[in-house]
Design a protein around this motif. Structure first.
Motif, PDB file in Angstrom:
ATOM      1  N   ARG A 639       0.829  -1.209   0.000  1.00 29.08           N
ATOM      2  CA  ARG A 639       0.000   0.000   0.000  1.00 29.08           C
ATOM      3  C   ARG A 639       0.862   1.257   0.000  1.00 29.08           C
ATOM      4  O   ARG A 639       0.546   2.240  -0.668  1.00 29.08           O
ATOM      5  CB  ARG A 639      -0.931   0.009   1.217  1.00 29.08           C
ATOM      6  CG  ARG A 639      -2.142  -0.873   1.043  1.00 29.08           C
ATOM      7  CD  ARG A 639      -3.067  -0.781   2.235  1.00 29.08           C
ATOM      8  NE  ARG A 639      -4.272  -1.554   2.007  1.00 29.08           N
ATOM      9  CZ  ARG A 639      -5.343  -1.107   1.377  1.00 29.08           C
ATOM     10  NH1 ARG A 639      -5.380   0.138   0.941  1.00 29.08           N
ATOM     11  NH2 ARG A 639      -6.390  -1.866   1.178  1.00 29.08           N
ATOM     12  N   MET A 642       2.177   1.934  -3.410  1.00 27.98           N
ATOM     13  CA  MET A 642       1.222   2.536  -4.343  1.00 27.98           C
ATOM     14  C   MET A 642       0.766   3.926  -3.891  1.00 27.98           C
ATOM     15  O   MET A 642      -0.138   4.497  -4.493  1.00 27.98           O
ATOM     16  CB  MET A 642      -0.012   1.638  -4.497  1.00 27.98           C
ATOM     17  CG  MET A 642       0.289   0.235  -4.999  1.00 27.98           C
ATOM     18  SD  MET A 642       1.356   0.191  -6.458  1.00 27.98           S
ATOM     19  CE  MET A 642       0.322   1.009  -7.642  1.00 27.98           C
ATOM     20  N   LEU A 644      -0.839   4.738  -1.205  1.00 32.25           N
ATOM     21  CA  LEU A 644      -2.136   4.757  -0.515  1.00 32.25           C
ATOM     22  C   LEU A 644      -1.971   5.092   0.956  1.00 32.25           C
ATOM     23  O   LEU A 644      -2.877   5.629   1.583  1.00 32.25           O
ATOM     24  CB  LEU A 644      -2.832   3.398  -0.653  1.00 32.25           C
ATOM     25  CG  LEU A 644      -3.182   2.984  -2.081  1.00 32.25           C
ATOM     26  CD1 LEU A 644      -3.726   1.571  -2.102  1.00 32.25           C
ATOM     27  CD2 LEU A 644      -4.204   3.943  -2.675  1.00 32.25           C
ATOM     28  N   SER A 671      -1.406  -2.669 -10.299  1.00 29.46           N
ATOM     29  CA  SER A 671      -1.458  -3.276  -8.972  1.00 29.46           C
ATOM     30  C   SER A 671      -2.753  -4.027  -8.714  1.00 29.46           C
ATOM     31  O   SER A 671      -3.811  -3.737  -9.295  1.00 29.46           O
ATOM     32  CB  SER A 671      -1.288  -2.194  -7.905  1.00 29.46           C
ATOM     33  OG  SER A 671      -2.323  -1.252  -8.006  1.00 29.46           O
ATOM     34  N   LEU A 672      -2.621  -4.998  -7.834  1.00 31.03           N
ATOM     35  CA  LEU A 672      -3.783  -5.697  -7.278  1.00 31.03           C
ATOM     36  C   LEU A 672      -3.497  -5.805  -5.784  1.00 31.03           C
ATOM     37  O   LEU A 672      -2.537  -6.466  -5.377  1.00 31.03           O
ATOM     38  CB  LEU A 672      -3.928  -7.090  -7.889  1.00 31.03           C
ATOM     39  CG  LEU A 672      -5.023  -7.949  -7.244  1.00 31.03           C
ATOM     40  CD1 LEU A 672      -6.400  -7.467  -7.644  1.00 31.03           C
ATOM     41  CD2 LEU A 672      -4.852  -9.418  -7.612  1.00 31.03           C
ATOM     42  N   ILE A 673      -4.267  -5.112  -5.013  1.00 30.29           N
ATOM     43  CA  ILE A 673      -3.991  -5.074  -3.583  1.00 30.29           C
ATOM     44  C   ILE A 673      -5.228  -5.488  -2.809  1.00 30.29           C
ATOM     45  O   ILE A 673      -6.291  -4.883  -2.965  1.00 30.29           O
ATOM     46  CB  ILE A 673      -3.533  -3.663  -3.150  1.00 30.29           C
ATOM     47  CG1 ILE A 673      -2.204  -3.347  -3.823  1.00 30.29           C
ATOM     48  CG2 ILE A 673      -3.394  -3.587  -1.643  1.00 30.29           C
ATOM     49  CD1 ILE A 673      -1.749  -1.939  -3.636  1.00 30.29           C
ATOM     50  N   GLU A 674      -5.080  -6.511  -2.004  1.00 29.49           N
ATOM     51  CA  GLU A 674      -6.188  -6.989  -1.162  1.00 29.49           C
ATOM     52  C   GLU A 674      -7.462  -7.191  -1.957  1.00 29.49           C
ATOM     53  O   GLU A 674      -8.505  -6.655  -1.628  1.00 29.49           O
ATOM     54  CB  GLU A 674      -6.440  -6.006  -0.018  1.00 29.49           C
ATOM     55  CG  GLU A 674      -5.659  -6.370   1.213  1.00 29.49           C
ATOM     56  CD  GLU A 674      -6.045  -5.534   2.404  1.00 29.49           C
ATOM     57  OE1 GLU A 674      -6.258  -6.117   3.458  1.00 29.49           O
ATOM     58  OE2 GLU A 674      -6.134  -4.299   2.276  1.00 29.49           O
ATOM     59  N   GLY A 675      -7.366  -7.964  -3.004  1.00 30.00           N
ATOM     60  CA  GLY A 675      -8.560  -8.297  -3.764  1.00 30.00           C
ATOM     61  C   GLY A 675      -8.911  -7.242  -4.790  1.00 30.00           C
ATOM     62  O   GLY A 675      -8.484  -6.092  -4.703  1.00 30.00           O
ATOM     63  N   ALA A 676      -9.703  -7.690  -5.751  1.00 27.21           N
ATOM     64  CA  ALA A 676     -10.077  -6.800  -6.843  1.00 27.21           C
ATOM     65  C   ALA A 676     -11.203  -5.881  -6.387  1.00 27.21           C
ATOM     66  O   ALA A 676     -11.905  -6.177  -5.431  1.00 27.21           O
ATOM     67  CB  ALA A 676     -10.527  -7.623  -8.041  1.00 27.21           C
ATOM     68  N   GLY A 677     -11.362  -4.744  -7.052  1.00 28.10           N
ATOM     69  CA  GLY A 677     -12.473  -3.842  -6.765  1.00 28.10           C
ATOM     70  C   GLY A 677     -13.045  -3.333  -8.071  1.00 28.10           C
ATOM     71  O   GLY A 677     -12.318  -2.761  -8.893  1.00 28.10           O
ATOM     72  N   PHE A 678     -14.334  -3.580  -8.257  1.00 28.09           N
ATOM     73  CA  PHE A 678     -14.963  -3.157  -9.512  1.00 28.09           C
ATOM     74  C   PHE A 678     -16.320  -2.548  -9.256  1.00 28.09           C
ATOM     75  O   PHE A 678     -16.920  -2.756  -8.197  1.00 28.09           O
ATOM     76  CB  PHE A 678     -15.107  -4.360 -10.454  1.00 28.09           C
ATOM     77  CG  PHE A 678     -13.784  -4.888 -10.916  1.00 28.09           C
ATOM     78  CD1 PHE A 678     -13.058  -4.193 -11.868  1.00 28.09           C
ATOM     79  CD2 PHE A 678     -13.257  -6.042 -10.375  1.00 28.09           C
ATOM     80  CE1 PHE A 678     -11.821  -4.653 -12.273  1.00 28.09           C
ATOM     81  CE2 PHE A 678     -12.019  -6.508 -10.776  1.00 28.09           C
ATOM     82  CZ  PHE A 678     -11.295  -5.816 -11.727  1.00 28.09           C
TER      83      PHE A 678
END
Lengths: 834, 287
Positions: A639, A642, A644, A671-678
């Protein structure tokens, strides 16, 4: 609460019916105001003053309870304040304090018959209450702190509202020592106030305002702690006069003389002091015509006397809260005429309390001024034609049921609940008006009345209403004009009626309506039933024309302009508080190294140190495994990578550029951090397209390629909401790869994938790095990392505990898992939080 | 920095993209649906319900009672104004709270916020675009309500002039201009709600919490505003001016209350949004 009103209540507390009804008027003090806190510095000095004789039979002076307020500097001019009916000296403490602060010696005293003062109520009779007031002035003359014009003649003004206002006028007309007067909401003639007659010319005794008079009288009857007696604290002659009026609606010659002596009308011709006269629009007890009479009598007798007439929004019925404005005006008046302060003009002031419907009743009223008061009928009355036919109206036996036009003293209720039993009213309408008109004063209508049979006592009530284009009827202030005829028969009788004075605006499209009713609950009604015919004797309704007053508009407060610098200041402050990018921002010597982490730490205010001083580099072209048990600090590190999370200490460089929130270099990183978000409501493909457009990158997103990697097939066009965990995860990896960035950061990428997909992903990542790009993968699955990565960094409890090539770590031929457990120890293989 | 094919050259998170992301959301469609439904329900109630105007008792008169049904049915403009009167108290506040309260917290809940920030969308840019789109969506809702109300009113009651219940009749362009003034004022007065909702949305990851908190604050302010005993103190409540736009129906437009209301609302908005920007700029994004 705002400052106390200028004597007498002109505020807008909606008094309740019943006990509170009386308290809502200036006549009677609101119970809540009984104990007024007084500032320590200006604490009044209590005194007892000997007044006039107790009665005709008993020459002993009454003892008046008074309070003396002293200004900071003396000697100073003085002001006497008289309270409203039923109250005492404490009611006027706020005004007394304001005047004392303005530099006056103030004497507030309780009138005879009230509070702690002795004696009986004689309704401001010259021999009693007015004599008391003269004694008070003499007392001031002997007070060393009071400025004097001559020995025994203090520089003094007198002010009061309602009962106190009448006293102020009566005193000014009978004592030359008075230099200034301010009298609000009071009577000019007690008889015409209590017996309302709007027929012109008058002559006949009016309709008794039984509700008001009864309310008035009840207060005087009350004697705390004493047994109920027929006359209470009233003088006997007044008590009997009331009884006669209330039971029979009549007035003997002696009663009329009594009332005349207690009316300012008897002395207005002798008033030479500067006089400020206030009247309220919401006042069914002392209507505007009373104040106008006082004004006209004083100016007629002494044209050079400064007299100012103020028709405000308050009154005994409540109305608009203008107390503060009026208190300030009264203070300015006294300062101008007693202390040589800045002059106050004698313009006529009128408040417009109407306006758009639904508007806040608390909004600032609009005050218009005119250099000279044009008279109740206006300077040049404008006629408007009414239409309507003779209408038969019924006066019910016993006077009930009766129309309710206002609740005397009930404040906000007035006018809201106007209702009229059927068959009791006649209405005459005008055509819609063609120009916007401002009405200030009394419209006049001429009626033709007759009765089916000879009747000895006739009461009628006329009212002007504004009917808007949408049909809403507005009865300004709910006021009615009472008309009384001693007799009426079948022969038509003409009656010219002055409708209640109003200050209102009539807009294009509105109609005016004159309503004549046989009953009104506030008045004493004839008990004999009758049927009258009501018609117009003259079609013309005469409207008071008030040229020059049209443009009254509520000003926009200039203080609002302060908002502009205030807002600019806030924006500037926010801009100054913006976080600055940490320095140095660039390290050109590191521009070929994808990731450099130096002394990086992160600790939260409450909680453990998540990352504790880690340092490592990731060379290009590798697949780096970030390995560690749950809670080792892997995700926190990613994090921070990136932008964050703000590091507590240390720095991260990607390709030689320092990472901070929103750093430009992050555009080289997927990046893919702690699961995808869509966005669940959009398809996988749309999600990727919108995400790519949001990044602002201009290169080729390689959409087909990454969707192929995600392996969603036809599902790419379904809404993400319907995806399984694995599909979301694959789409997340695809999003990270959009545009094939130089650095790929994947946090637990194999979560939710099944073994064949994991195997496939392994190849994808290897291929990705093979093209010279860099992949950083975090995982807690050792075998996974072992098979995918070329390099590994092992973290535990926020620290880097081992690093190197996978091949090196496994030099002994062990499995990575054994190496890992050897370094970390057994205790952390099961997760412990983040 | 070395040149790279990945370095962006276009606009980060263009307003158009954010609009596309938000407008297709079910909650947006539900909110707009409600705004379309309101005039239809009222027309149905008036047309199908018992006739109110035939009941003599319903025609009250006095110092300012309001025959709302009679007002609403006198023509398209009046119907439009009545709908605004109904909607300003709560519905439009709710719409604003949803559009502004959900905007960042919703992204946090979906897990998309971190990807936008890592894209990277600078935080100030993200908030700026979110704010603009939230306000545009709200203004769109208000516009929709006005247009639909006018249209429905035109079909149901014909094209009557705008007639104020307190007097004043306005035709054509005059009516349109006044409705325009009213719309602008309502939008400005909604900024207070917008500011609270926006501050909430950057402070929490729970969109419902942000919307709810904004609504609660506005409702509490409205309740305080109804307490007479607070007297003049109430003029400092931003909700004190919710209906100040009726000043635009006076023959001479009464700007003073509208100016106050709009100013308070704008100042509150600027302060709240500034706090939101400052907070968000330094926030650790853990969602």
């Amino acid at each position: 609460m705002s400052r106390a009103p200028w004597l007498g209540r002109v505020g807008g507390l909606p008094a309740l019916l019943g006990g509170l009804l009386l308290a809502g008027s200036g006549l009677l003090p609101p119970a809540a105001q009984a104990a007024v806190p007084v500032a320590e510095a200006g604490a009044p000095v209590p005194l007892t003053i000997d007044g006039g004789p107790t009665s005709a039979a008993d020459p002993t002076p009454v003892r008046l309870s008074a309070d003396l307020y002293l200004p900071p500097t003396t000697p100073a001019p003085a002001v006497v304040i008289a309270h409203g009916f039923g109250g005492d000296k404490t009611d006027v403490a706020p005004q007394a304090t304001q005047l004392a602060d303005a530099g006056f010696v103030v004497l507030a005293y309780t009138a005879r018959g009230f509070g702690e003062s002795t004696g009986r109520i004689s309704m401001n009779a010259p021999r009693y209450e007015v004599a008391d007031a003269r004694a008070v002035v003499s007392e001031l003359a002997g007070t060393p702190q009071v400025l004097t014009d001559a020995p025994g003649d203090p520089r003094v003004g007198v002010t009061g509202g309602s009962y106190g206002g009448a006293l102020a006028l009566l005193l000014a007309g009978s004592d030359d020592r008075i230099d200034a007067v301010a009298a609000d909401i009071t009577w000019n003639d007690l008889q015409t106030s209590l017996f309302g007659q709007s027929r012109v010319p008058g002559g006949e005794l009016g309709v008794f305002k039984s509700w008001w008079a009864g309310s008035f009288f009840t207060v005087g009857l009350e004697q705390p702690g004493a047994r109920a007696t027929p006359c209470g604290r009233f003088a006997r002659n007044w008590c009997r006069a009331f009884d006669r009026a209330a039971t029979r609606g009549v007035l003997t010659r002696a009663d009329a003389r009594l009332m005349a002596a207690s009316s300012p009308r008897s002395v207005t011709g002798r008033i030479t002091a500067a006089t400020l006269i206030g009247a309220g629009q919401a006042d069914s007890l002392f209507p505007f015509a009373q104040a106008v009479a006082t004004y006209e009598q004083i100016t007629a007798a002494h044209p050079r006397t400064p007299v100012k007439l103020v028709w405000h929004g308050g009154g005994h019925d409540g109305g608009a809260p203008e107390g503060e404005r009026l208190a300030d005006l009264m203070t300015a008046w006294m300062t101008a005429h007693l202390a040589g302060g800045p002059p106050v003009d004698t313009d006529f002031e009128v408040t417009f309390t109407d306006g758009a419907l639904g508007a806040d009743s608390r909004r600032e009223p609009v005050v218009a001024t005119m250099p000279a008061f044009p008279g109740l009928a206006g300077g040049d009355p404008t006629p408007i034609d009414l239409t309507g036919t003779a209408t038969a109206v019924r006066a019910p036996a016993g006077g009930a049921p009766a129309a309710v036009s206002s609740f005397p003293g009930a404040g906000a209720l007035a006018g809201l609940a106007t209702m009229s039993p059927p068959g009791q009213s006649a209405a005459f309408d005008s055509a819609p008006v063609t120009t916007d008109t401002t009405l200030v004063g009394s419209p006049r209508v001429t009626l033709q009345l007759s009765s089916t049979r000879e009747v000895r006592d006739v009461a009628l009530f006329a009212q002007l209403r504004v009917v808007t284009a949408t049909g809403t009827e507005i009865a300004p202030q709910g006021l009615v004009a009472p008309v009384r005829l001693n007799r009426l028969g079948p022969a038509p009788t003409t009656a010219t009626v002055d409708l209640p004075a109003i200050a209102t605006r009539v807009s294009v499209g509105d109609r005016l309506r004159v309503v004549v009713t046989t009953t009104d609950a506030a008045y004493q009604l004839p008990v004999q039933p009758a049927v009258y015919s009501v018609d117009l004797a003259d079609r013309r309704l005469l409207l008071p024309a008030t040229p020059g007053i049209e443009n009254a508009q509520q000003p926009i407060s200039p203080w609002l302009l302060l908002a502009v610098p205030l807002m600019l200041g806030v924006v500037l402050l926010a801009w100054l508080l913006r976080p600055r990018a940490p320095r140095p921002t660039q390290r050109p010597e590191l521009s070929e190294v994808p990731v450099v982490i130096e002394g990086l730490s992160k600790s939260y205010r409450r909680g453990p140190t998540a990352v504790d001083d880690i340092t490592f580099q990731v060379p290009p072209g590798v697949v780096l495994g970030l390995l560690g048990p749950n809670g080792a600090g892997k995700t926190t590190t990613m994090r921070m990578l990136m932008g964050l999370i703000e590091p507590s200490a240390g720095a991260i460089y990607l390709f030689g550029s320092r990472v901070h929130p929103g750093a430009e270099v992050l555009s080289r990183c997927g990046s893919l951090i702690e699961g995808a978000g869509f966005l669940p409501h959009l398809s996988g493909r749309t999600n990727l397209e919108l995400y790519w457009r949001a990044t602002g990158r201009s290169s080729d997103p390689r959409m087909a390629q990454v969707l192929d990697i995600a392996g969603l097939g036809g599902a790419a066009d379904r809404k993400v909401r319907s995806y399984s965990q694995g599909m979301r995860q694959r789409l997340g990896i695809a999003q990270a790869m959009l545009g094939m960035p130089d650095l790929l950061v994947l946090d637990e990428p194999t979560n939710g994938l099944d073994p064949p997909q994991i195997r496939e992903m392994r190849d994808v990542l290897r291929d990705y790095a093979a093209a010279g790009r860099t992949v950083v993968v975090s995982s807690h699955l050792l075998a996974e990392v072992e098979m995918t990565c070329t390099h590994v960094i092992v973290m535990n409890r926020g620290r880097v505990v081992a690093e190197g090539e996978v091949a090196d770590l496994r030099a002994g031929g062990e499995r990575l898992e054994d190496v890992f457990l050897g370094i970390v120890g057994n205790e952390h293989t099961v997760g412990e939080g983040r | 920095m070395t040149a790279s094919p990945h370095v962006r050259s276009g606009t980060v998170l263009p307003v158009r993209v954010e609009l596309a992301r938000q407008l297709r959301r079910p909650r947006t469609l539900v909110v707009y649906g409600l705004l379309v439904l309101l005039p239809l329900i009222v027309v149905a109630a008036v047309k199908l319900g018992p006739s109110a105007s035939s009941d003599p008792g319903s025609r009250r008169f006095g110092g300012g009672s309001l025959d709302l049904v009679g007002l609403a049915t006198s023509g398209a403009w009046n119907f439009c104004i009545t709908m605004l009167f109904f909607a300003t108290g709560f519905l439009l506040v709710l719409v604003t709270a949803v559009f502004l309260g959900d905007t960042v917290a919703g992204e946090a809940q979906w897990g998309t916020l971190r990807y936008l920030l890592a894209a990277p969308v600078p935080r100030g840019r993200l908030l700026g675009v979110k704010l603009v789109v939230g306000l545009l969506s709200t203004a769109g809702g208000l516009f929709l309500l006005i247009v639909v109300s006018y249209g429905v009113g035109l079909l149901a009651f014909g094209s009557g002039p705008l007639a104020s219940p307190a007097g004043g009749v306005y035709d054509g362009w005059d009516a349109a201009a006044r409705v325009m003034v009213i719309a602008v004022f309502i939008m400005l007065s909604l900024l207070f709600t917008a500011g609270i909702a926006f501050l909430m949305t950057v402070s929490t990851d729970v969109p419902l919490g942000a919307v709810g908190a904004a609504l609660i604050i506005v409702i509490v302010s409205s309740i305080l505003d109804a307490i007479e005993a607070l007297g003049d103190l109430r003029q400092w409540l931003p909700t004190d001016y919710t209906n100040a736009w009726v000043g635009a129906l006076s023959p001479q437009i009464d700007w003073s209350q509208m100016a106050r209301g709009a100013t308070y609302s704008a100042v509150a908005f600027v302060v709240l949004v500034a706090v939101a920007f400052v907070r968000f700029a330094r926030k650790d994004v853990l969602s």
